[in-house]
Design a protein around this motif. Structure first.
Motif, PDB file in Angstrom:
ATOM      1  N   GLN A   1       0.833  -1.201   0.000  1.00 57.09           N
ATOM      2  CA  GLN A   1       0.000   0.000   0.000  1.00 57.09           C
ATOM      3  C   GLN A   1       0.861   1.241   0.000  1.00 57.09           C
ATOM      4  N   LEU A   2       0.229   2.354  -0.380  1.00 53.84           N
ATOM      5  CA  LEU A   2       0.835   3.673  -0.204  1.00 53.84           C
ATOM      6  C   LEU A   2       0.212   4.308   1.024  1.00 53.84           C
ATOM      7  N   ARG A   3       1.042   4.759   1.940  1.00 52.01           N
ATOM      8  CA  ARG A   3       0.567   5.439   3.126  1.00 52.01           C
ATOM      9  C   ARG A   3       0.872   6.924   2.999  1.00 52.01           C
ATOM     10  N   LEU A   4      -0.110   7.737   3.379  1.00 47.27           N
ATOM     11  CA  LEU A   4       0.049   9.183   3.327  1.00 47.27           C
ATOM     12  C   LEU A   4       0.156   9.703   4.748  1.00 47.27           C
ATOM     13  N   ALA A   5       1.302  10.224   5.104  1.00 44.02           N
ATOM     14  CA  ALA A   5       1.540  10.661   6.471  1.00 44.02           C
ATOM     15  C   ALA A   5       2.387  11.919   6.469  1.00 44.02           C
ATOM     16  N   ALA A   6       2.248  12.678   7.539  1.00 44.50           N
ATOM     17  CA  ALA A   6       3.060  13.878   7.686  1.00 44.50           C
ATOM     18  C   ALA A   6       4.494  13.497   7.995  1.00 44.50           C
ATOM     19  N   PRO A   7       5.455  14.265   7.524  1.00 48.40           N
ATOM     20  CA  PRO A   7       6.859  13.962   7.829  1.00 48.40           C
ATOM     21  C   PRO A   7       7.153  14.231   9.291  1.00 48.40           C
ATOM     22  N   PRO A   8       8.152  13.576   9.833  1.00 51.68           N
ATOM     23  CA  PRO A   8       8.511  13.857  11.230  1.00 51.68           C
ATOM     24  C   PRO A   8       9.009  15.287  11.361  1.00 51.68           C
ATOM     25  N   PRO A   9       8.801  15.883  12.537  1.00 53.96           N
ATOM     26  CA  PRO A   9       9.256  17.266  12.716  1.00 53.96           C
ATOM     27  C   PRO A   9      10.769  17.341  12.624  1.00 53.96           C
ATOM     28  N   PRO A  10      11.297  18.445  12.113  1.00 50.85           N
ATOM     29  CA  PRO A  10      12.759  18.577  12.046  1.00 50.85           C
ATOM     30  C   PRO A  10      13.346  18.632  13.441  1.00 50.85           C
ATOM     31  N   PRO A  11      14.541  18.093  13.617  1.00 48.12           N
ATOM     32  CA  PRO A  11      15.149  18.133  14.952  1.00 48.12           C
ATOM     33  C   PRO A  11      15.425  19.562  15.390  1.00 48.12           C
ATOM     34  N   THR A  12      15.247  19.814  16.670  1.00 48.77           N
ATOM     35  CA  THR A  12      15.533  21.132  17.223  1.00 48.77           C
ATOM     36  C   THR A  12      17.041  21.330  17.293  1.00 48.77           C
ATOM     37  N   PRO A  13      17.556  22.435  16.791  1.00 47.15           N
ATOM     38  CA  PRO A  13      19.004  22.662  16.856  1.00 47.15           C
ATOM     39  C   PRO A  13      19.505  22.616  18.301  1.00 47.15           C
ATOM     40  N   LYS A  14      20.624  21.957  18.499  1.00 49.55           N
ATOM     41  CA  LYS A  14      21.155  21.822  19.850  1.00 49.55           C
ATOM     42  C   LYS A  14      22.037  23.017  20.218  1.00 49.55           C
ATOM     43  N   ARG A  15      22.024  23.319  21.499  1.00 49.05           N
ATOM     44  CA  ARG A  15      22.806  24.443  22.014  1.00 49.05           C
ATOM     45  C   ARG A  15      24.291  24.150  21.856  1.00 49.05           C
ATOM     46  N   PRO A  16      25.061  25.059  21.277  1.00 49.71           N
ATOM     47  CA  PRO A  16      26.502  24.820  21.117  1.00 49.71           C
ATOM     48  C   PRO A  16      27.237  24.991  22.442  1.00 49.71           C
ATOM     49  N   ALA A  17      28.481  24.602  22.454  1.00 47.34           N
ATOM     50  CA  ALA A  17      29.311  24.809  23.635  1.00 47.34           C
ATOM     51  C   ALA A  17      29.471  26.312  23.893  1.00 47.34           C
ATOM     52  N   PRO A  18      29.459  26.720  25.152  1.00 49.45           N
ATOM     53  CA  PRO A  18      29.525  28.160  25.452  1.00 49.45           C
ATOM     54  C   PRO A  18      30.913  28.730  25.192  1.00 49.45           C
ATOM     55  N   THR A  19      30.933  30.015  24.960  1.00 51.80           N
ATOM     56  CA  THR A  19      32.197  30.759  24.868  1.00 51.80           C
ATOM     57  C   THR A  19      32.206  31.781  26.000  1.00 51.80           C
ATOM     58  N   GLY A  20      33.328  32.397  26.188  1.00 52.31           N
ATOM     59  CA  GLY A  20      33.416  33.420  27.221  1.00 52.31           C
ATOM     60  C   GLY A  20      33.751  32.845  28.575  1.00 52.31           C
ATOM     61  N   PRO A  21      33.657  33.674  29.617  1.00 53.21           N
ATOM     62  CA  PRO A  21      34.041  33.251  30.969  1.00 53.21           C
ATOM     63  C   PRO A  21      33.145  32.130  31.478  1.00 53.21           C
ATOM     64  N   LEU A  22      33.721  31.261  32.307  1.00 56.97           N
ATOM     65  CA  LEU A  22      32.996  30.159  32.934  1.00 56.97           C
ATOM     66  C   LEU A  22      33.058  30.299  34.447  1.00 56.97           C
ATOM     67  N   ALA A  23      31.997  29.857  35.097  1.00 52.81           N
ATOM     68  CA  ALA A  23      31.962  29.909  36.557  1.00 52.81           C
ATOM     69  C   ALA A  23      32.825  28.798  37.141  1.00 52.81           C
ATOM     70  N   ALA A  24      33.470  29.085  38.257  1.00 55.29           N
ATOM     71  CA  ALA A  24      34.218  28.065  38.992  1.00 55.29           C
ATOM     72  C   ALA A  24      33.240  27.277  39.851  1.00 55.29           C
ATOM     73  N   ILE A  25      33.297  25.959  39.753  1.00 56.33           N
ATOM     74  CA  ILE A  25      32.368  25.083  40.465  1.00 56.33           C
ATOM     75  C   ILE A  25      33.174  24.147  41.350  1.00 56.33           C
ATOM     76  N   GLU A  26      32.945  24.239  42.664  1.00 59.44           N
ATOM     77  CA  GLU A  26      33.647  23.418  43.629  1.00 59.44           C
ATOM     78  C   GLU A  26      32.783  23.300  44.886  1.00 59.44           C
ATOM     79  N   PRO A  27      33.061  22.361  45.761  1.00 54.78           N
ATOM     80  CA  PRO A  27      32.244  22.253  46.980  1.00 54.78           C
ATOM     81  C   PRO A  27      32.354  23.503  47.837  1.00 54.78           C
ATOM     82  N   GLU A  28      31.252  23.846  48.499  1.00 55.56           N
ATOM     83  CA  GLU A  28      31.255  24.980  49.417  1.00 55.56           C
ATOM     84  C   GLU A  28      32.198  24.688  50.586  1.00 55.56           C
TER      85      GLU A  28
END
Length: 987
Positions: free
Chosen positions: A401-428
């Motif tokens: 048979q031929l099936r008529l269906a909507a195409p899957p939604p396009p993938p959402t663009p993923k967030r790239p790696a950040p640039t600029g300053p980064l926060a320091a993360i360590e235990p309090e």
């Protein structure tokens, strides 16, 4: 794994079955008022009577007839939205929950799928699917916000979506209640039009137990209930008369035909008119004639208008699949040569325990995207048999048979790696909140400053004459005293009550902090409602927390009884902690302990980490756990396959469930486990030890369920009884629920299972499912736990005694846990519900079919068990473990059907001794595991070994993250794109 895999059944993936397409009629002017008055629905056609037993599609054993539960359901549409009206017959309208917990009381759920032809084989709810819930509340108007529950609506899917423009009303009737709702098309993201296809299911949920539980579902569809998108019936928007025509979704080409060995066949067909927004797909089934399922071979190739149909065109399945035997096979070559199974029909192969494919993939079925190959003047499909000319291997093709269906939604663009300053993360370095001067009034009102703000916590205690005790001292019912201690970062309060009467004394305990106008956000049991109003009864996370502009304030139950009874609340700006089930024995003394936890910053994770320190739960987690069945099909795996399964999951503990052998066709729960052969477990565990000597084995154990025939008579004194006197079950009558104690025979007999797991089964340890209780938290009958009961919230009088299953069984459970831990590894499902059990420091996980269930784990062992619904490949599991990190949780593998082809982040998760949990990462003494970017370290000079994984879960061997030294401290710089993770191992 859930006790019987019953939830795996209820929430599993099932093939869609065709049902008659219902029509949603158009409602002309005047519009529907959405006020609970259904008079304007009188002229709307198409009422659906949901009153027969065939509509009781979940747990029909609890349904006692249409007087118990039934409904007249009406649907309509107008340009502004979809409308729903339900006239519900319910002999007991019972709702004691709010917000996301409202599913545990009477309510209506409305499932809507506005893209039913987009990815039509996808079973999970995603883009285009909605799940709304409507609670009637309890129709009480006492003026007490903790007692009065108003009608409420909630959106389960998409999680957290604001219900903008949704209208809802509910009214009490003489026979039950009515509800009326409207969901705007704008919120659903569609433009209404006649004959628009929409999936729509309405489920009426009933709870007749005084203990909140989702007991019965009655649905518009009569198909057995499963939580699956494929279960939502297809409907169309019709005209005023209730007439409509579903748009064509398929065009038959040829029903069934055979192709002799090495011969070909051609099918010609015209090009159909493809509606805008849809694509044409070619669908067919193929097999090679054989008397029984017996493997596969290159059997067929397809050419449409001279173009070969190759793997890039397949839309309904992966081209590579894993058989139940564990073998992995490509079923379509890059050139388009299809591997076709030997089978006598199109059903038996999929059911075969050896050849059938995992993941519910139907091996016979193929669908190809072909819209770009169709020609206006006509089309020719050539089907070429690839079997040997001298053989009898005839290819059978069906349902072309031929099936008529909507195409899957396009993938959402993923967030790239950040640039600029980064926060320091360590235990309090000094995480505890500085404690200001405590002011005490009447010994029941406590005030204290935090970062420039003042908080006041008040307490009151109900008496059975309808009054409230608000000061220390005594009255005719009890003596009351309080001890308040200023600790390092929190206040510890112990309230002591002495029952002066000769009767059980009901005392509701209420502790509140009024933040009206100041609260910016609230959390109860870790859940933050968008409305700011909720109540939660979750002993795994017995906390209430709120933040203001400058600081935070939290309340947490500590003593066993208070934790089990706990109700956390945030209502109209008032934060609350309550025990509404406390009943003290005549002449007895009872002490309730709880804490006030301030935070210097308005930060939820500061509060979580403070609670973890108070509870002393930062112990070392060692087990990378995975389920691994001991069934015959796993025994058929090669040594290489079994080893690969364990190694690629990085598991150091594997657990065999009780799915085989079964007792009378059921999972061998309770003493039934002692009636089945254990030799398969012994062989399985010996084999694991031989192949992977560093890996420990476990066997499944459950102490509350018992399927042995006659158990309800043999262990009559151990039956868990509901408030109506019936024995509780786990959705089916044969899965009966009991409670073990140190003195009842059931406790003695079911403990033998543990002996057999270590003995006959030759396991190294035990996996203990549902360790706190199963399905129902309370038992109504003898024996009494001496502290629990139902109390009338308006009068303060005792309604009935009841027993916490957890408290009744706790001495037995603790004794068995100690016995197990002395011999080998113990893993349990569910965080402990008491401080006594938590003090044993055993590793647990929580099931996360909903990833937000991680909130039940963050105050003990922060580990999420993977999702048995959505996980099919290692990439699915990797995404789930990435999401679990958003709740500060690590991961354990769930389904043994998930077969990783490569190692993922799990190889670097354990051992971990937590120091701090945060959104997106967990800091342990041995490692930091994160899905966030930052400069990570331990605030010292220790060296780091960094392992980074991309969004496919594969380790990036050449990742160049620099190491930095700042103020003499070592940090690893991580810049992670969306979906990437990392583990920093401390040297």
């Amino acid at each position: 794994m859930k006790a019987l895999s019953l939830l795996a059944l209820l929430l599993g993936l099932h093939a869609q079955v065709q049902e008659p397409v219902r029509v949603i009629p158009l409602k002309p002017d005047p519009p529907i008022a959405v006020d609970g008055n259904l008079e304007e629905w009188a002229t709307v056609p198409g009422v659906i009577e949901v009153r027969g037993k065939e509509h009781a599609t979940h747990n029909d054993s609890t349904w006692r007839g249409p007087e118990d539960l039934g409904a007249s359901v009406r649907l309509a549409w107008r340009n502004e939205g979809l409308f729903l009206a339900c006239d519900i017959t319910d002999d007991l309208v019972l709702q004691m929950q709010r917000d996301e917990k409202l599913f545990q009381g009477d309510h209506v759920e409305w499932f809507i799928d506005v893209t039913p032809d987009v990815e039509p084989t996808r079973s999970s709810f995603g883009q285009g699917q909605f799940q709304f819930a409507f609670s009637p509340g309890n129709f009480k108007t006492t003026g007490d916000p903790l007692v009065d529950i108003k009608p409420e609506m909630y959106c389960y899917k998409p999680k957290g979506m604001a219900m903008t423009g949704v209208k809802y009303a509910a009214l009490k009737t003489a026979t039950g209640w009515v509800m009326e709702a409207m969901v705007p098309f704008a919120l659903l993201g569609v433009t209404p039009a006649a004959n628009l296809p929409i999936g729509c299911e309405v489920a009426i949920s009933d709870c007749d137990s005084t203990e909140p539980a989702q007991e019965t579902y009655m649905t518009v569809s009569t198909r057995p209930w499963v939580y699956s998108r494929l279960r939502v019936p297809l409907m169309v928007l019709g005209d005023v008369a209730g007439k409509g025509t579903p748009p064509a979704s398929s065009i038959p080409l040829k029903a069934e035909f055979t192709i002799p060995p090495s011969k070909s066949d051609e099918v010609t067909f015209p090009t159909p008119e493809v509606p805008q927004g849809k694509e044409a797909h070619l669908f067919l089934k193929a097999r090679i004639t054989a008397p029984k399922p017996s493997g596969y071979t290159r059997g067929l190739s397809l050419t449409l208008n001279g173009v070969s149909l190759t793997p890039d065109r397949v839309t309904n399945r992966p081209i590579k699949g894993t058989m139940r035997s564990g073998s992995v096979m490509n079923y379509l070559t890059p050139e388009g040569l299809m591997y076709v199974p030997y089978a006598p029909d199109f059903v038996s192969y999929d059911k075969d325990p050896h050849y059938g494919l995992q993941d519910n993939i139907k091996i016979h079925e193929w669908e190809f995207r072909v819209g770009d190959l169709l020609k206006p003047e006509g089309n020719t499909l050539k089907l070429q048999s690839l079997t040997d000319a001298d053989s009898t291997r005839t290819v059978v093709v069906a349902d072309l048979q031929l099936r008529l269906a909507a195409p899957p939604p396009p993938p959402t663009p993923k967030r790239p790696a950040p640039t600029g300053p980064l926060a320091a993360i360590e235990p309090e370095a000094k995480p505890e909140c500085p404690m200001g001067k405590l002011t005490i009034r009447n010994n029941s009102q406590l005030s204290f400053p935090v970062n420039g703000e003042t908080f006041t916590v008040e307490s009151r205690f109900s008496m059975p004459d309808g009054t409230w005790l608000t000061e220390t001292g005594g009255n005719a019912f009890c003596d009351y005293s309080r001890k308040t201690e200023v600790m390092n970062g929190y206040y510890r309060i112990t309230d002591q009550f002495i029952n002066k009467t000769k009767e059980p004394l009901p005392i509701m305990q209420r502790h509140t902090c009024n933040l009206a106008g100041r609260a910016k956000q609230v959390w109860c049991a870790g859940v933050s409602p968008s409305s700011g109003n909720t109540t939660m009864t979750e002993p795994a996370n017995p906390t209430s927390y709120a933040v203001t502009e400058k600081a935070g304030i939290g309340l947490m139950a500590m003593s066993d009884e208070m934790q089990v009874h706990v109700m956390n609340s945030a209502l109209d700006g008032v934060l609350g902690l309550a025990d509404n089930n406390c009943v003290i024995k005549p002449g007895a003394t009872y002490r309730a302990e709880w804490v006030i936890v301030p935070t210097q910053r308005p930060d939820f994770w500061d509060f979580v980490n403070a609670c973890r320190r108070i509870r002393d739960v930062n112990f070392t987690l060692t087990q990378m756990f995975a389920f691994l069945s001991a069934k015959p099909d796993v025994e058929q795996w090669s040594d290489e396959k079994l080893t690969e399964f364990i190694r690629n999951k990085s598991a150091n503990v594997v657990c065999a469930s009780i799915d085989y052998p079964r007792y009378e066709g059921h999972y061998a729960h309770g003493t039934a486990f002692q009636r089945v052969d254990h030799s398969n477990y012994a062989r399985h565990n010996d084999r694991v030890r031989r192949l992977c000597p560093e890996v420990k084995t476990q066997v499944y154990f459950h102490c509350f369920l018992n399927v042995e025939k006659g158990a309800d008579t043999k262990y009559a004194d151990a039956r868990t009884l509901l408030s109506n006197g019936q024995q509780a079950n786990y959705g089916e009558d044969y899965y009966k629920i009991f409670f073990p104690t140190l003195t009842n025979q059931y406790g003695k007999d079911t403990a033998v299972n543990i002996d057999q797991i270590f003995g006959d089964c030759k396991a190294d340890g035990v996996y203990w499912d549902e360790v706190a209780y199963s399905a129902y938290k309370y038992h109504y009958g003898e024996p009494w736990d001496g502290i629990s009961g139902d109390i009338d919230a308006q009068t303060g009088k005792l309604l009935r005694l009841k027993s916490s299953v957890t408290l009744l069984s706790q001495p037995w459970i603790v004794s068995q846990m100690k016995r197990i831990m002395a011999k080998g590894p113990l893993m349990t499902n569910g965080a402990p519900h008491t401080r006594t059990m938590g003090a044993l420091h055993y590793q647990t996980f929580v099931e996360t079919a909903a990833i937000s269930n991680c909130l039940r784990a963050i105050l003990y062992s922060p580990v999420a068990l993977g999702d048995h619904i959505s996980e099919r490949k290692e990439i699915d599991a990797y995404r789930w473990m990435t999401d679990a990190l958003n709740y500060g949780c690590l991961y354990s593998w769930y389904g043994s059907n998930v077969w990783p082809e490569y190692k993922t982040l799990t190889q670097y998760m354990f051992p971990t001794t937590p120091i701090e949990l945060h959104e997106g990462y967990i800091i342990g003494k041995e490692r930091i595991v994160t899905n966030r970017s930052g400069l990570f370290g331990w605030g010292d000079k220790s060296g780091h070994e960094v392992h980074v994984f991309n969004d496919e879960g594969r380790e990036v061997m050449d990742y160049a993250g620099p190491t930095k030294t700042i103020n003499g401290k070592t940090y690893s710089e991580l810049r992670l794109a969306e979906g990437w993770t990392a583990a920093i191992v401390r040297k």
